[in-house]
Design a protein around this motif. Structure first.
Motif, short mmCIF file in Angstrom:
data_model
loop_
_atom_site.label_atom_id
_atom_site.label_comp_id
_atom_site.label_asym_id
_atom_site.label_seq_id
_atom_site.Cartn_x
_atom_site.Cartn_y
_atom_site.Cartn_z
N ARG A 1 10.08 10.69 12.71
CA ARG A 1 10.35 12.10 12.91
C ARG A 1 11.80 12.29 13.30
O ARG A 1 12.44 11.40 13.85
CB ARG A 1 9.42 12.70 13.96
CG ARG A 1 9.68 12.24 15.38
CD ARG A 1 8.61 12.81 16.31
NE ARG A 1 8.90 12.53 17.72
CZ ARG A 1 8.07 12.80 18.71
NH1 ARG A 1 6.88 13.37 18.46
NH2 ARG A 1 8.41 12.53 19.95
N TRP B 1 10.64 6.81 0.82
CA TRP B 1 10.48 7.88 1.80
C TRP B 1 9.91 9.13 1.16
O TRP B 1 10.26 9.48 0.03
CB TRP B 1 11.85 8.22 2.41
CG TRP B 1 12.37 7.13 3.29
CD1 TRP B 1 13.00 5.99 2.90
CD2 TRP B 1 12.27 7.07 4.71
NE1 TRP B 1 13.31 5.22 3.99
CE2 TRP B 1 12.87 5.86 5.12
CE3 TRP B 1 11.73 7.92 5.68
CZ2 TRP B 1 12.96 5.48 6.47
CZ3 TRP B 1 11.82 7.54 7.02
CH2 TRP B 1 12.43 6.33 7.40
N THR C 1 10.74 17.32 12.11
CA THR C 1 10.33 17.06 10.74
C THR C 1 9.79 15.64 10.69
O THR C 1 10.46 14.71 11.15
CB THR C 1 11.51 17.21 9.76
OG1 THR C 1 12.05 18.53 9.87
CG2 THR C 1 11.06 16.97 8.34
N TYR C 2 8.60 15.50 10.15
CA TYR C 2 7.93 14.21 10.11
C TYR C 2 8.00 13.65 8.69
O TYR C 2 7.75 14.36 7.70
CB TYR C 2 6.47 14.35 10.55
CG TYR C 2 6.32 14.51 12.04
CD1 TYR C 2 6.71 15.69 12.67
CD2 TYR C 2 5.82 13.49 12.82
CE1 TYR C 2 6.60 15.83 14.05
CE2 TYR C 2 5.70 13.62 14.21
CZ TYR C 2 6.09 14.79 14.80
OH TYR C 2 5.99 14.92 16.17
N TYR C 3 8.32 12.38 8.63
CA TYR C 3 8.47 11.69 7.36
C TYR C 3 7.55 10.49 7.30
O TYR C 3 7.41 9.76 8.28
CB TYR C 3 9.91 11.18 7.18
CG TYR C 3 10.97 12.25 7.22
CD1 TYR C 3 11.52 12.67 8.42
CD2 TYR C 3 11.43 12.84 6.04
CE1 TYR C 3 12.49 13.65 8.46
CE2 TYR C 3 12.41 13.82 6.07
CZ TYR C 3 12.93 14.22 7.27
OH TYR C 3 13.90 15.18 7.30
N CYS C 4 6.95 10.26 6.14
CA CYS C 4 6.26 8.99 5.93
C CYS C 4 7.17 8.10 5.08
O CYS C 4 8.00 8.59 4.30
CB CYS C 4 4.90 9.18 5.28
SG CYS C 4 4.89 9.97 3.66
N GLN D 1 9.33 13.40 1.57
CA GLN D 1 10.31 14.47 1.73
C GLN D 1 10.28 15.13 3.11
O GLN D 1 11.19 15.89 3.41
CB GLN D 1 10.09 15.55 0.66
CG GLN D 1 9.08 16.63 1.01
CD GLN D 1 7.64 16.15 1.02
OE1 GLN D 1 7.34 14.96 0.84
NE2 GLN D 1 6.72 17.07 1.23
N GLY D 2 9.29 14.85 3.91
CA GLY D 2 9.23 15.44 5.25
C GLY D 2 8.36 16.67 5.29
O GLY D 2 8.29 17.45 4.34
N TRP E 1 5.38 6.33 10.00
CA TRP E 1 5.74 7.74 10.22
C TRP E 1 6.95 7.78 11.14
O TRP E 1 6.97 7.11 12.17
CB TRP E 1 4.58 8.51 10.83
CG TRP E 1 3.45 8.74 9.89
CD1 TRP E 1 2.34 7.95 9.72
CD2 TRP E 1 3.29 9.83 8.97
NE1 TRP E 1 1.52 8.48 8.76
CE2 TRP E 1 2.07 9.63 8.29
CE3 TRP E 1 4.06 10.96 8.68
CZ2 TRP E 1 1.61 10.52 7.32
CZ3 TRP E 1 3.60 11.84 7.72
CH2 TRP E 1 2.39 11.63 7.05
N ARG F 1 16.74 10.28 13.96
CA ARG F 1 15.40 9.96 13.47
C ARG F 1 14.80 8.85 14.33
O ARG F 1 15.49 7.90 14.71
CB ARG F 1 15.46 9.51 12.02
CG ARG F 1 14.11 9.28 11.37
CD ARG F 1 14.27 8.85 9.95
NE ARG F 1 14.92 7.55 9.85
CZ ARG F 1 15.49 7.09 8.74
NH1 ARG F 1 15.52 7.83 7.65
NH2 ARG F 1 16.03 5.88 8.73
N CYS G 1 0.09 11.64 3.76
CA CYS G 1 1.16 11.05 2.96
C CYS G 1 0.49 10.51 1.70
O CYS G 1 -0.18 9.47 1.76
CB CYS G 1 1.84 9.94 3.75
SG CYS G 1 3.13 9.07 2.84
#
Length: 126
Positions: free
Chosen positions: A38, A116, A94-97, A118-119, A36, A45, A22
């Protein structure tokens, strides 16, 4: 304005590993707590892990990743990481920071994350 770009996802076999990154721009990531999250297909989420901006506060891991995932940060590189080992098909998401500045915290985790990425897609084949 802080901006985040997540990367490092991909397709791996059951038991494989990946390291997500990230990368922050626009401000110093050192000023922010990072988390993090997901989202799996058809599911809400969910939080995966949090890391504080303070090294004196231990990171947080949700039970389903404890012992398998490790969150870290390199403030000199303005980057946070999620090292994922022993991946399972259930980790497909889909993983997001996300980052948080001032606000309410519960240990390493902020009550609300306001920036955030974008994943990045992680797919674990069985």
């Amino acid at each position: 304005q802080l901006q985040l770009v997540a990367s490092g996802g991909g397709l791996v076999q059951n038991g494989g590993s990946l390291r997500l990154s990230c990368v922050a721009s626009g401000s110093r990531l050192a000023y922010y707590a990072v988390a993090w999250f997901r989202r799996a297909p058809g599911k809400e989420r969910e939080l995966v892990s949090c890391i504080s901006d303070s090294s004196s506060i231990s990171p947080h891991y949700e039970d389903f990743v404890k012992g398998r995932f490790t969150v870290s940060r390199d403030n000199a590189k303005n980057t946070a990481y999620l090292q994922m080992l022993s991946l399972e098909p259930e980790d497909t998401a889909t993983y997001y920071c996300a980052a948080a500045g001032t606000g309410t915290y519960y240990g390493a985790c902020a009550h609300e994350y306001d920036v955030w990425g974008q994943g990045t897609q992680v797919t674990v084949s069985s």
